[in-house]
Design a protein around this motif. Structure first.
Motif: not given
Length: 68
Positions: A33-46
């Motif tokens: 939903n546009g949150h950078r920390e969430q984006l970082e976490g999901k990229i790291q996970q995937r």
């Protein structure tokens, strides 16, 4: 960097994010939903990238965008 631009325009930008990081699923993008920390976490996970590499990749991607 003004990440507020990404958060405010997430519906338009999420397609570009999925182009760049194709392993992100629709559910991931909705959670981010546009949150950078969430984006970082999901990229790291995937992708399994190191946090420093992810930050650099996101910064490079953000800088390369043609913002109106």
């Amino acid at each position: 960097m003004d990440w507020n631009r990404v958060e405010g325009n997430w519906k338009q930008i999420k397609g570009k994010v999925k182009e760049k990081w194709g392993k992100l699923k629709d559910d991931d993008v909705n959670v981010i939903n546009g949150h950078r920390e969430q984006l970082e976490g999901k990229i790291q996970q995937r992708y399994g990238f190191a946090k420093d590499q992810i930050r650099k990749d996101i910064d490079d991607w953000y800088s390369s965008q043609k913002w109106n």
